[in-house]
Scaffold this motif. Structure first.
Motif, PDB file in Angstrom:
ATOM      1  N   SER A 165       0.820  -1.151   0.091  1.00 38.08           N
ATOM      2  CA  SER A 165      -0.120  -0.018   0.098  1.00 38.08           C
ATOM      3  C   SER A 165       0.933   1.282  -0.172  1.00 38.08           C
ATOM      4  N   SER A 166       2.205   1.251   0.448  1.00 35.83           N
ATOM      5  CA  SER A 166       3.034   2.297   0.552  1.00 35.83           C
ATOM      6  C   SER A 166       3.854   2.246  -0.679  1.00 35.83           C
ATOM      7  N   GLY A 167       3.976   1.627  -1.243  1.00 34.42           N
ATOM      8  CA  GLY A 167       4.859   1.467  -2.593  1.00 34.42           C
ATOM      9  C   GLY A 167       6.366   1.462  -2.052  1.00 34.42           C
ATOM     10  N   VAL A 168       7.272   0.985  -2.992  1.00 31.63           N
ATOM     11  CA  VAL A 168       8.795   1.008  -2.723  1.00 31.63           C
ATOM     12  C   VAL A 168       9.256   2.034  -3.783  1.00 31.63           C
ATOM     13  N   PRO A 169      10.092   2.832  -3.299  1.00 28.44           N
ATOM     14  CA  PRO A 169      10.524   3.237  -1.914  1.00 28.44           C
ATOM     15  C   PRO A 169       9.062   3.935  -1.493  1.00 28.44           C
ATOM     16  N   ARG A 170       9.092   4.177   0.157  1.00 32.58           N
ATOM     17  CA  ARG A 170       8.286   4.736   0.651  1.00 32.58           C
ATOM     18  C   ARG A 170       8.632   6.054   0.756  1.00 32.58           C
ATOM     19  N   VAL A 171       7.451   7.079   0.818  1.00 31.35           N
ATOM     20  CA  VAL A 171       7.869   8.350   0.927  1.00 31.35           C
ATOM     21  C   VAL A 171       8.897   8.908   1.909  1.00 31.35           C
ATOM     22  N   GLY A 172       9.665   9.627   1.153  1.00 35.33           N
ATOM     23  CA  GLY A 172      10.857   9.694   2.387  1.00 35.33           C
ATOM     24  C   GLY A 172      12.045   8.994   1.661  1.00 35.33           C
ATOM     25  N   ASN A 173      12.059   8.512   0.427  1.00 38.34           N
ATOM     26  CA  ASN A 173      13.091   7.738  -0.252  1.00 38.34           C
ATOM     27  C   ASN A 173      13.522   6.635   0.684  1.00 38.34           C
ATOM     28  N   ASP A 174      12.745   5.879   1.493  1.00 33.61           N
ATOM     29  CA  ASP A 174      12.891   4.651   2.096  1.00 33.61           C
ATOM     30  C   ASP A 174      12.703   3.519   1.625  1.00 33.61           C
ATOM     31  N   TRP A 175      13.963   2.820   1.042  1.00 34.20           N
ATOM     32  CA  TRP A 175      13.818   1.618   0.480  1.00 34.20           C
ATOM     33  C   TRP A 175      14.104   0.499   1.424  1.00 34.20           C
ATOM     34  N   GLY A 176      14.221   0.448   2.535  1.00 34.72           N
ATOM     35  CA  GLY A 176      14.318  -0.529   3.597  1.00 34.72           C
ATOM     36  C   GLY A 176      15.327  -1.401   3.121  1.00 34.72           C
ATOM     37  N   ALA A 177      15.166  -2.769   2.888  1.00 32.28           N
ATOM     38  CA  ALA A 177      16.203  -3.837   2.631  1.00 32.28           C
ATOM     39  C   ALA A 177      16.405  -3.845   0.968  1.00 32.28           C
ATOM     40  N   CYS A 178      15.673  -2.972   0.075  1.00 34.47           N
ATOM     41  CA  CYS A 178      15.543  -3.127  -1.312  1.00 34.47           C
ATOM     42  C   CYS A 178      16.785  -2.435  -1.841  1.00 34.47           C
ATOM     43  N   ASP A 179      17.479  -3.046  -2.959  1.00 31.83           N
ATOM     44  CA  ASP A 179      18.477  -2.325  -3.554  1.00 31.83           C
ATOM     45  C   ASP A 179      18.156  -1.388  -4.357  1.00 31.83           C
ATOM     46  N   PRO A 180      18.244   0.185  -4.245  1.00 33.62           N
ATOM     47  CA  PRO A 180      17.576   1.111  -5.102  1.00 33.62           C
ATOM     48  C   PRO A 180      18.220   0.976  -6.558  1.00 33.62           C
ATOM     49  N   THR A 181      19.142   0.458  -6.836  1.00 36.67           N
ATOM     50  CA  THR A 181      19.938   0.453  -8.141  1.00 36.67           C
ATOM     51  C   THR A 181      19.248  -0.609  -8.961  1.00 36.67           C
ATOM     52  N   ASP A 182      18.522  -1.638  -8.457  1.00 30.37           N
ATOM     53  CA  ASP A 182      17.713  -2.364  -9.079  1.00 30.37           C
ATOM     54  C   ASP A 182      16.314  -1.974  -9.314  1.00 30.37           C
ATOM     55  N   ALA A 183      15.968  -1.787 -10.574  1.00 32.51           N
ATOM     56  CA  ALA A 183      14.804  -1.305 -11.016  1.00 32.51           C
ATOM     57  C   ALA A 183      13.575  -2.181 -10.595  1.00 32.51           C
ATOM     58  N   ARG A 184      13.699  -3.246 -10.521  1.00 31.16           N
ATOM     59  CA  ARG A 184      12.641  -4.391 -10.149  1.00 31.16           C
ATOM     60  C   ARG A 184      12.220  -4.069  -8.668  1.00 31.16           C
ATOM     61  N   ASN A 185      12.804  -3.438  -7.982  1.00 31.73           N
ATOM     62  CA  ASN A 185      12.469  -3.024  -6.587  1.00 31.73           C
ATOM     63  C   ASN A 185      11.715  -1.746  -6.594  1.00 31.73           C
ATOM     64  N   ARG A 186      11.603  -1.053  -7.567  1.00 31.72           N
ATOM     65  CA  ARG A 186      10.703   0.047  -7.658  1.00 31.72           C
ATOM     66  C   ARG A 186       9.306  -0.249  -7.849  1.00 31.72           C
ATOM     67  N   ARG A 187       8.550  -0.357  -6.713  1.00 25.12           N
ATOM     68  CA  ARG A 187       7.137  -1.139  -6.805  1.00 25.12           C
ATOM     69  C   ARG A 187       6.009  -0.137  -6.586  1.00 25.12           C
ATOM     70  N   THR A 188       5.108   0.055  -7.688  1.00 22.13           N
ATOM     71  CA  THR A 188       3.905   0.999  -7.595  1.00 22.13           C
ATOM     72  C   THR A 188       2.817  -0.134  -7.043  1.00 22.13           C
ATOM     73  N   ARG A 189       1.551   0.449  -6.784  1.00 26.18           N
ATOM     74  CA  ARG A 189       0.527  -0.252  -5.953  1.00 26.18           C
ATOM     75  C   ARG A 189       0.140  -1.397  -6.683  1.00 26.18           C
ATOM     76  N   ALA A 190      -0.370  -2.620  -6.094  1.00 22.67           N
ATOM     77  CA  ALA A 190      -0.439  -3.836  -6.910  1.00 22.67           C
ATOM     78  C   ALA A 190      -1.829  -3.884  -7.791  1.00 22.67           C
ATOM     79  N   SER A 191      -1.564  -4.125  -9.012  1.00 24.94           N
ATOM     80  CA  SER A 191      -2.726  -4.276 -10.021  1.00 24.94           C
ATOM     81  C   SER A 191      -2.248  -5.118 -11.125  1.00 24.94           C
ATOM     82  N   ILE A 192      -3.254  -5.707 -11.981  1.00 21.52           N
ATOM     83  CA  ILE A 192      -2.840  -6.493 -13.162  1.00 21.52           C
ATOM     84  C   ILE A 192      -3.601  -6.382 -14.397  1.00 21.52           C
TER      85      ILE A 192
END
Length: 255
Positions: A11-38
Motif C-alpha cells: 500500500s505504501s509502494g517501494v520506496p516509501r515516501v521519504g526515499n525509504d527503500w528498506g532492505a531493497c537495493d535502489p539500483t535494481d529497477a525491479r525493486n521500484r514497486r507501484t501499488r498492486a494491479s494486473i
C-alpha cells in the motif's frame, strides 16, 4: 492468455515516501514497486483490468495501455481502488460505460465513495457500469471464477481466469488459506499471490503462506506480488523454489 503486472508493491509502494527503500537495493529497477494491479489479456486481445491502484495513470502510461474491456475489483481498500478516476481516459471513444464487476459489499462501498463514476453528474457521462459477480461466469471468452478470502477483519475477492485449457489465478490481500481458495485455484498454470514480507502479518500473506498456497493448489508457476520494502528482488529470488518468480512492475508472462 497473458499476464501483465502493472504494480507489484504494497500500500505504501517501494520506496516509501521519504526515499525509504528498506532492505531493497535502489539500483535494481525491479525493486521500484507501484501499488498492486494486473491486466489479464485473452487470446483475442481482450484486456481485463484487476483493481484501479493509486498509481493507475502512471502504470497505464508505462505499459502503453490505452484500452481495457472491463475492470474488476478485489476489494475497496485505498491502494486497490483510489486510482478509479483514471478510468475516465479509458472511457473516451466508447459508446457506453466500461463494464465493472466486484463482490456485493465492494460494489456497495465503491458506489458510496465514487458515485459520479457509476452514475455520472453535471453533464459528464457514466464511466463504469458496475455489477456484482454473482451472475458473471464468462467475459470476452474468458471463464471467470471467484471466491472470498479473509483479509483480516475484511474480505477480498480471489479471481481465476480460464481460456482454452490455460488458467491464471490472482489472490492478493488475504490472511488465511481457506478451503474455498484451494478449491478455486486447483491445478493452476499461473498463480499470482499476495506476499507482503517474511514475518507473519494480521491481514496479509507472508512468504511461507504464499508458497504454501502455491503447493496446495499445485500451481505450475507462482508469482509473488504486494511486496514491501523488506523483500529485495534479487535476494528473494535466490531463496524461492525454481517455479516461483518474484513479481515486478512491467512483468509479462504468456500462459
Amino acid at each position: 492468455m497473458k499476464l501483465l503486472m502493472l504494480g507489484s508493491g504494497t500500500s505504501s509502494g517501494v520506496p516509501r515516501v521519504g526515499n525509504d527503500w528498506g532492505a531493497c537495493d535502489p539500483t535494481d529497477a525491479r525493486n521500484r514497486r507501484t501499488r498492486a494491479s494486473i491486466i489479464i489479456e485473452g487470446q483475442d486481445g481482450a484486456r481485463l483490468l484487476i483493481d484501479t491502484s493509486t498509481d493507475l495513470r502512471q502504470q497505464l502510461l508505462d505499459n502503453a495501455i490505452d484500452r481495457i474491456d472491463a475492470v474488476f475489483w478485489t476489494h475497496d481498500h485505498a491502494d486497490h481502488c483510489h486510482g478509479i478516476d483514471d478510468l475516465r481516459a479509458l472511457r473516451y471513444g466508447r459508446n457506453g460505460p466500461l463494464p465493472g464487476f466486484a463482490a456485493d459489499e465492494t460494489v456497495r462501498r465503491l458506489r458510496q465513495r465514487f458515485g459520479y463514476i457509476f452514475a455520472g453528474q453535471y453533464g459528464y457521462p457514466t464511466i463504469v457500469s458496475i455489477d456484482t459477480l454473482d451472475r458473471l461466469k464468462m467475459f470476452a471468452g474468458i471463464r471467470i471464477d471467484t471466491c472470498q478470502m479473509p483479509h483480516g477483519p475484511a474480505e477480498s475477492t480471489a479471481f481465476r481466469f480460464d481460456q482454452d485449457g490455460k488458467s491464471i489465478g490472482y489472490a492478493t490481500d488475504f490472511s488465511e488459506i481457506c478451503d474455498d481458495l484451494v478449491d478455486t485455484f486447483a491445478d493452476l498454470d499461473l498463480l499470482v499471490v499476495d506476499c507482503l514480507r517474511r514475518d507473519p502479518h494480521p491481514t496479509h500473506a507472508n512468504v511461507s503462506m504464499a508458497l504454501e498456497l502455491g503447493q496446495r493448489c499445485k500451481a505450475r508457476t507462482v508469482v509473488l506480488t504486494h511486496l514491501d520494502k523488506s523483500l529485495d528482488y534479487r535476494v528473494l529470488s535466490n531463496e524461492v523454489p525454481d517455479n516461483v518468480l518474484v513479481g515486478h512492475d512491467g512483468l509479462v508472462i504468456d500462459v
